[in-house]
Design a protein around this motif. Structure first.
Motif, PDB file in Angstrom:
ATOM      1  N   ALA A  28       0.856  -1.180  -0.083  1.00 31.38           N
ATOM      2  CA  ALA A  28       0.003   0.025   0.211  1.00 31.38           C
ATOM      3  C   ALA A  28       0.729   1.327   0.106  1.00 31.38           C
ATOM      4  N   ASN A  29       2.107   1.197   0.423  1.00 31.60           N
ATOM      5  CA  ASN A  29       2.955   2.424   0.212  1.00 31.60           C
ATOM      6  C   ASN A  29       3.775   2.478  -0.986  1.00 31.60           C
ATOM      7  N   GLY A  30       3.554   1.585  -1.718  1.00 31.72           N
ATOM      8  CA  GLY A  30       4.269   1.817  -3.455  1.00 31.72           C
ATOM      9  C   GLY A  30       5.616   1.045  -3.239  1.00 31.72           C
ATOM     10  N   ASP A  31       6.113   0.601  -2.111  1.00 35.47           N
ATOM     11  CA  ASP A  31       7.456  -0.269  -2.064  1.00 35.47           C
ATOM     12  C   ASP A  31       7.121  -1.764  -2.258  1.00 35.47           C
ATOM     13  N   ILE A  32       8.021  -2.344  -2.918  1.00 39.02           N
ATOM     14  CA  ILE A  32       7.652  -3.919  -2.892  1.00 39.02           C
ATOM     15  C   ILE A  32       7.389  -4.455  -1.631  1.00 39.02           C
ATOM     16  N   PHE A  33       6.310  -5.464  -1.710  1.00 35.89           N
ATOM     17  CA  PHE A  33       5.890  -6.083  -0.573  1.00 35.89           C
ATOM     18  C   PHE A  33       7.137  -6.987  -0.101  1.00 35.89           C
ATOM     19  N   GLY A  34       7.119  -7.098   1.365  1.00 35.43           N
ATOM     20  CA  GLY A  34       8.319  -7.751   2.084  1.00 35.43           C
ATOM     21  C   GLY A  34       7.938  -9.277   1.681  1.00 35.43           C
ATOM     22  N   GLY A  35       6.803  -9.605   1.787  1.00 39.05           N
ATOM     23  CA  GLY A  35       6.227 -11.164   1.466  1.00 39.05           C
ATOM     24  C   GLY A  35       6.775 -11.498  -0.058  1.00 39.05           C
ATOM     25  N   TRP A  36       6.734 -10.532  -0.878  1.00 42.02           N
ATOM     26  CA  TRP A  36       7.379 -10.937  -2.306  1.00 42.02           C
ATOM     27  C   TRP A  36       8.797 -11.135  -2.001  1.00 42.02           C
ATOM     28  N   VAL A  37       9.555 -10.257  -1.443  1.00 39.53           N
ATOM     29  CA  VAL A  37      11.170 -10.595  -1.297  1.00 39.53           C
ATOM     30  C   VAL A  37      11.276 -11.933  -0.570  1.00 39.53           C
ATOM     31  N   LEU A  38      10.699 -12.177   0.729  1.00 40.74           N
ATOM     32  CA  LEU A  38      10.713 -13.419   1.378  1.00 40.74           C
ATOM     33  C   LEU A  38      10.519 -14.467   0.476  1.00 40.74           C
ATOM     34  N   SER A  39       9.591 -14.602  -0.508  1.00 38.60           N
ATOM     35  CA  SER A  39       9.138 -15.614  -1.328  1.00 38.60           C
ATOM     36  C   SER A  39      10.365 -15.758  -2.494  1.00 38.60           C
ATOM     37  N   ARG A  40      10.886 -14.893  -2.721  1.00 40.14           N
ATOM     38  CA  ARG A  40      12.078 -15.083  -3.663  1.00 40.14           C
ATOM     39  C   ARG A  40      13.379 -15.460  -2.943  1.00 40.14           C
ATOM     40  N   MET A  41      13.410 -14.974  -1.798  1.00 39.19           N
ATOM     41  CA  MET A  41      14.559 -15.807  -0.756  1.00 39.19           C
ATOM     42  C   MET A  41      14.293 -17.463  -0.418  1.00 39.19           C
ATOM     43  N   ASP A  42      12.988 -17.625  -0.308  1.00 33.08           N
ATOM     44  CA  ASP A  42      12.750 -19.192  -0.206  1.00 33.08           C
ATOM     45  C   ASP A  42      12.884 -19.936  -1.423  1.00 33.08           C
ATOM     46  N   GLN A  43      12.655 -19.310  -2.616  1.00 35.75           N
ATOM     47  CA  GLN A  43      12.912 -19.961  -3.855  1.00 35.75           C
ATOM     48  C   GLN A  43      14.291 -20.243  -4.164  1.00 35.75           C
ATOM     49  N   ALA A  44      15.108 -19.212  -3.964  1.00 32.61           N
ATOM     50  CA  ALA A  44      16.714 -19.345  -3.724  1.00 32.61           C
ATOM     51  C   ALA A  44      17.023 -20.346  -3.011  1.00 32.61           C
ATOM     52  N   GLY A  45      16.652 -20.226  -1.860  1.00 32.72           N
ATOM     53  CA  GLY A  45      17.235 -21.399  -0.890  1.00 32.72           C
ATOM     54  C   GLY A  45      16.475 -22.705  -1.300  1.00 32.72           C
ATOM     55  N   GLY A  46      15.549 -22.912  -1.767  1.00 27.83           N
ATOM     56  CA  GLY A  46      14.923 -24.214  -2.428  1.00 27.83           C
ATOM     57  C   GLY A  46      15.782 -24.446  -3.465  1.00 27.83           C
TER      58      GLY A  46
END
Length: 136
Positions: A28-46
């Protein structure tokens, strides 16, 4: 922060995922959603843990994350992985997310965390991680 960057200020580990942040990924603030970043990190870890375990894995834990800087639309998110510890069925992977800023290409660390993955068999039960695997 849970881990340290290299002494020369570069990311720790291997570049595993690289993706551009798009308008649909904003909060809602116009920044990238933290959950989106977390998801990309989980994908990389996977990706890193599947390569190390030579098979299926599941994420079982994420140590505390602190978002250091926001990710903006147009930034390229780069996620780096470093296998820190391998046990009998689980492994700890240090994961760092960095933003390559749109237009300026300035590179900034945005967050990091230690993720724990468990190798599983076809029935979803923990299985041993091969010991003779050489890390890439």
């Amino acid at each position: 922060m849970t881990g340290e960057t290299t002494t020369d200020g570069r990311p720790r580990g291997s570049l595993t995922v690289r993706v551009i942040a798009m308008p649909a990924d904003t909060n809602a603030n116009g920044d990238i959603f933290g959950g989106w970043v977390l998801s990309r990190m989980d994908q990389a870890g996977g990706i890193a843990s599947v390569e190390r375990a030579k098979g299926r894995v599941v994420t079982i834990a994420i140590e505390a994350m602190t978002f250091i800087r926001p990710v903006k639309v147009g930034d390229v998110l780069e996620v780096y992985t470093d296998v820190e510890k391998v046990g009998r069925t689980s492994m700890k992977i240090h994961i760092e997310a960095w933003a390559r800023r749109f237009m300026t290409h300035h590179h900034e660390k945005v967050t990091d965390a230690n993720f724990t993955f468990v190798a599983i068999d076809e029935e979803g039960r923990p299985r041993p991680i091969p010991r003779d695997t050489v890390q890439a």
